[in-house]
Scaffold this active site. Structure first.
Site, PDB file in Angstrom:
ATOM      1  N   HIS A  21     -49.921  37.928  22.689  1.00 45.62           N
ATOM      2  CA  HIS A  21     -51.047  38.720  23.186  1.00 45.62           C
ATOM      3  C   HIS A  21     -52.109  38.714  22.082  1.00 45.62           C
ATOM      4  O   HIS A  21     -51.780  38.599  20.898  1.00 45.62           O
ATOM      5  CB  HIS A  21     -50.521  40.139  23.421  1.00 45.62           C
ATOM      6  CG  HIS A  21     -51.505  41.101  24.008  1.00 45.62           C
ATOM      7  ND1 HIS A  21     -52.571  41.631  23.305  1.00 45.62           N
ATOM      8  CD2 HIS A  21     -51.583  41.651  25.253  1.00 45.62           C
ATOM      9  CE1 HIS A  21     -53.241  42.457  24.071  1.00 45.62           C
ATOM     10  NE2 HIS A  21     -52.663  42.499  25.262  1.00 45.62           N
ATOM     11  N   ASP A  77     -43.835  42.205  17.711  1.00 50.21           N
ATOM     12  CA  ASP A  77     -44.551  42.939  18.746  1.00 50.21           C
ATOM     13  C   ASP A  77     -43.552  43.261  19.850  1.00 50.21           C
ATOM     14  O   ASP A  77     -43.183  42.378  20.622  1.00 50.21           O
ATOM     15  CB  ASP A  77     -45.719  42.092  19.273  1.00 50.21           C
ATOM     16  CG  ASP A  77     -46.434  42.744  20.455  1.00 50.21           C
ATOM     17  OD1 ASP A  77     -47.416  42.158  20.952  1.00 50.21           O
ATOM     18  OD2 ASP A  77     -46.007  43.834  20.919  1.00 50.21           O
ATOM     19  N   GLN A  86     -43.562  44.862  25.102  1.00 52.04           N
ATOM     20  CA  GLN A  86     -43.001  44.607  26.428  1.00 52.04           C
ATOM     21  C   GLN A  86     -41.489  44.757  26.458  1.00 52.04           C
ATOM     22  O   GLN A  86     -40.882  44.674  27.516  1.00 52.04           O
ATOM     23  CB  GLN A  86     -43.373  43.189  26.896  1.00 52.04           C
ATOM     24  CG  GLN A  86     -44.852  42.971  27.118  1.00 52.04           C
ATOM     25  CD  GLN A  86     -45.428  43.824  28.231  1.00 52.04           C
ATOM     26  OE1 GLN A  86     -44.696  44.378  29.052  1.00 52.04           O
ATOM     27  NE2 GLN A  86     -46.735  43.958  28.271  1.00 52.04           N
ATOM     28  N   LYS A 141     -46.050  51.824  27.637  1.00 50.11           N
ATOM     29  CA  LYS A 141     -45.284  50.756  28.266  1.00 50.11           C
ATOM     30  C   LYS A 141     -43.807  51.115  28.364  1.00 50.11           C
ATOM     31  O   LYS A 141     -42.994  50.275  28.771  1.00 50.11           O
ATOM     32  CB  LYS A 141     -45.469  49.444  27.491  1.00 50.11           C
ATOM     33  CG  LYS A 141     -46.933  48.977  27.520  1.00 50.11           C
ATOM     34  CD  LYS A 141     -47.048  47.476  27.455  1.00 50.11           C
ATOM     35  CE  LYS A 141     -48.412  47.031  26.955  1.00 50.11           C
ATOM     36  NZ  LYS A 141     -49.456  47.064  27.983  1.00 50.11           N
ATOM     37  N   CYS A 175     -54.872  38.697  28.403  1.00 52.83           N
ATOM     38  CA  CYS A 175     -55.093  38.754  26.950  1.00 52.83           C
ATOM     39  C   CYS A 175     -54.208  37.752  26.220  1.00 52.83           C
ATOM     40  O   CYS A 175     -53.662  38.040  25.154  1.00 52.83           O
ATOM     41  CB  CYS A 175     -54.826  40.155  26.405  1.00 52.83           C
ATOM     42  SG  CYS A 175     -55.869  41.428  27.129  1.00 52.83           S
TER      43      CYS A 175
END
Lengths: 148, 420
Positions: free
Chosen positions: B137, B214, B217, B240, B378
């Site tokens: 992303h 990261d 998700q 999220k 993104c």
């Protein structure tokens, strides 16, 4: 089928999407511009052959959603053979219909009226106007990429 | 507060009742909310926890001597400890509250590329290399581009293969003595691809690089376990994982966090200040300048509780099954190509249709009450690498059903018929 399909994706729009008119490039365009929406991937270039103040030929190419492509296709048919002034005026009238400033019936936009319902789907208005913005920039003599 | 000793189990199929937003009609049809990778919905227990804080315990934290300030501070610090436990962080780690994943990743990239308050040179030096995967992303790419420009470091991309997978052997080839940072996602938001991040982080750490994960998700269904990872910095967002927007966390090894120059200077992150200079606070305060989103932190911790009450494994199994169902059947629709079809550890399914633009698919699905996302998500470099333009993306959460997947499939079939 449904209100959406009847309004936004009516037959004439789908037809122009599947078989866009004047799709391609010109060997020696006198005017050109590119409309690009990097957020959604719509990317259209408009090329014109202008002589004696008339749009003798117009082509567009690129990629985009059905509304974007169909609108550019109908645009190309509508401005071909017109004067630059008439094309500019039509662009402004069409834009004012899509932004809700003017009623479709009163705006005298001919066959473009089949796109008038796009104004009910605000997320898609930019799609319908992308080719027209590129046309306006091309006529203004700007050769630069236009991002929006 | 739930009694942590005996977690109350909430059956997955009953969990949907905790989300009143889902019971609405869109364009006259029942909502099927399939845009969870963009944001998840918030259950009543989380809303209750936040409302209880704001209506009973709210005060500014850390600096007050009065009872209410102490209660607010306790609520904030309890949330911090709860979230550390949620991700397997131990005494060697600390958690810094941020406004989200983007803020957390910027904090790291900024922190490594600026001088520290005691005038130490930035951790990154000219000629250093930063490796970022090609799955990222923009939030885990653009800050590193900026850091590389600022420092005079070189940014290298760990390219995925033609099917959108990254391989450890390719990272091994890129790693070298000048590699100082390796940043990777635990799950690519544009495709659902789950890279072998455990192995990748281990490789990079052994090569002497600082490692950045990261986890935005992943935390809603496959929470990375920091206790078992060679990970210096991990970033994720509350919204999220069934929590509020505007809150997130950077969890990292203390030794790594110590190297970050603060991004926000001002109150709460200083010990004392004179006209000309300041002495800065210890971690985590040093990286938490300004009044934080305390209710957000409370909500984020309540979201972690909710996930554990329903059960991480149950949620993970459920969303994977939904994804498998969607991916397998989408691939049978004429003209449809599913990205990262092989990504079984995923709640995200992204697809393109020959001759049909995602915009049109998304609009037709919306007419039928189905919310999906269209565009580049993104992640323009990844889609460029796969030679694809925008895609349509459906993403699943614990409250989605196989019935909703069937609605998605029927909607896509219909859209293809209308438009192709």
């Amino acid at each position: 089928m449904s209100a959406l399909v009847d309004q936004l994706y009516q037959e004439v729009v789908i037809d122009h999407k599947r078989s866009p008119r004047n799709f391609g490039t010109l060997p020696s365009p006198t005017h050109r511009s590119r409309g690009h929406n990097p957020l959604c991937g719509d990317d259209l270039s408009v090329e014109l052959d202008v002589a004696d103040d008339f749009i003798r030929a117009i082509r567009f190419h690129g990629q985009g959603c059905a509304i974007c492509v169909a609108s550019a296709s109908m645009m190309s048919e509508a401005v071909q053979g017109r004067t630059v002034a008439a094309a500019r005026e039509l662009q402004q009238r069409f834009r004012s219909v899509l932004t809700g400033e003017r009623e479709a019936d009163a705006a005298q936009i001919g066959k473009l009226i089949s796109l008038a319902d796009v104004r009910r789907y605000p997320a898609r208005i930019k799609c319908a106007l992308l080719g027209w913005h590129a046309l306006a920039h091309a006529l203004a003599g700007s050769d630069e990429d236009e991002r929006r | 507060m739930p009694d942590i000793g005996e977690p109350r189990r909430m059956a997955l199929h009953r969990a949907r009742a905790a989300f009143p937003l889902l019971d609405q009609r869109i364009n006259g049809v029942a909502l099927a909310y399939l845009d969870n990778a963009a944001t998840t919905q918030v259950p009543l227990p989380v809303l209750d926890a936040m409302r209880d804080f704001e209506s009973r315990d709210r005060a500014n934290i850390h600096r007050g001597v009065h009872t209410l300030s102490q209660r607010a501070t306790d609520a904030f610090e309890r949330a911090r400890e709860r979230l550390k436990r949620f991700v397997g962080a131990g005494s060697a780690h600390e958690l810094v509250f941020t406004s989200g994943t983007t803020d957390a990743l910027n904090l790291v990239a900024h922190g490594l590329s600026h001088s520290t308050p005691d005038r130490q040179a930035p951790a990154l030096r000219p000629g250093d290399e930063i490796i970022v995967s090609g799955l990222e992303h923009h939030a885990n790419l653009v800050p590193w581009q900026q850091a590389a420009h600022r420092i005079g470091a070189t940014l290298r991309i760990l390219r995925p293969d033609a099917r959108g997978r990254v391989h450890a052997r390719d990272l091994a080839r890129l790693l070298g003595p000048t590699t100082k940072v390796f940043a990777v996602t635990a799950c690519a938001n544009a495709t659902g691809e789950r890279p072998p991040y455990e192995e990748l982080l281990e490789l990079a750490a052994r090569a002497g690089a600082m490692t950045v994960l990261d986890a935005a998700q992943a935390v809603a269904h496959e929470v990375p376990d920091l206790g078992a990872l060679a990970c210096d910095f991990m970033a994720f967002s509350a919204h999220k994982m069934y929590g509020p927007m505007g809150t997130g966390a950077l969890v990292g090894r203390r030794t790594a966090l110590e190297r970050l120059a603060p991004l926000r200077f001002g109150g709460d992150m200083v010990q004392w200040v004179s006209d000309a200079e300041a002495v800065f606070a210890e971690l985590p305060a040093r990286l938490e300048g300004g009044t934080p989103n305390v209710a957000g932190a409370v909500g984020m911790a309540a979201a972690a509780d909710f996930i554990d009450e329903v059960g991480r494994d149950a949620i993970d199994a459920h969303v994977r099954a939904l994804r498998a169902h969607a991916a397998e059947r989408l691939a049978t629709i004429d003209g449809v190509a599913v990205l990262s079809a092989q990504a079984s550890a995923s709640a995200i399914v992204s697809f393109v249709v020959d001759g049909v633009h995602p915009h049109d698919i998304g609009t037709l699905l919306d007419e039928q009450g189905i919310a999906v996302r269209t565009g580049h998500h993104c992640a323009q470099p990844l889609l460029d690498h796969l030679a694809l333009g925008p895609t349509t993306r459906a993403s699943f959460a614990l409250y989605n059903s196989h019935g909703e997947v069937e609605r998605l499939l029927a909607g896509v079939s219909r859209a293809v018929k209308v438009l192709r």
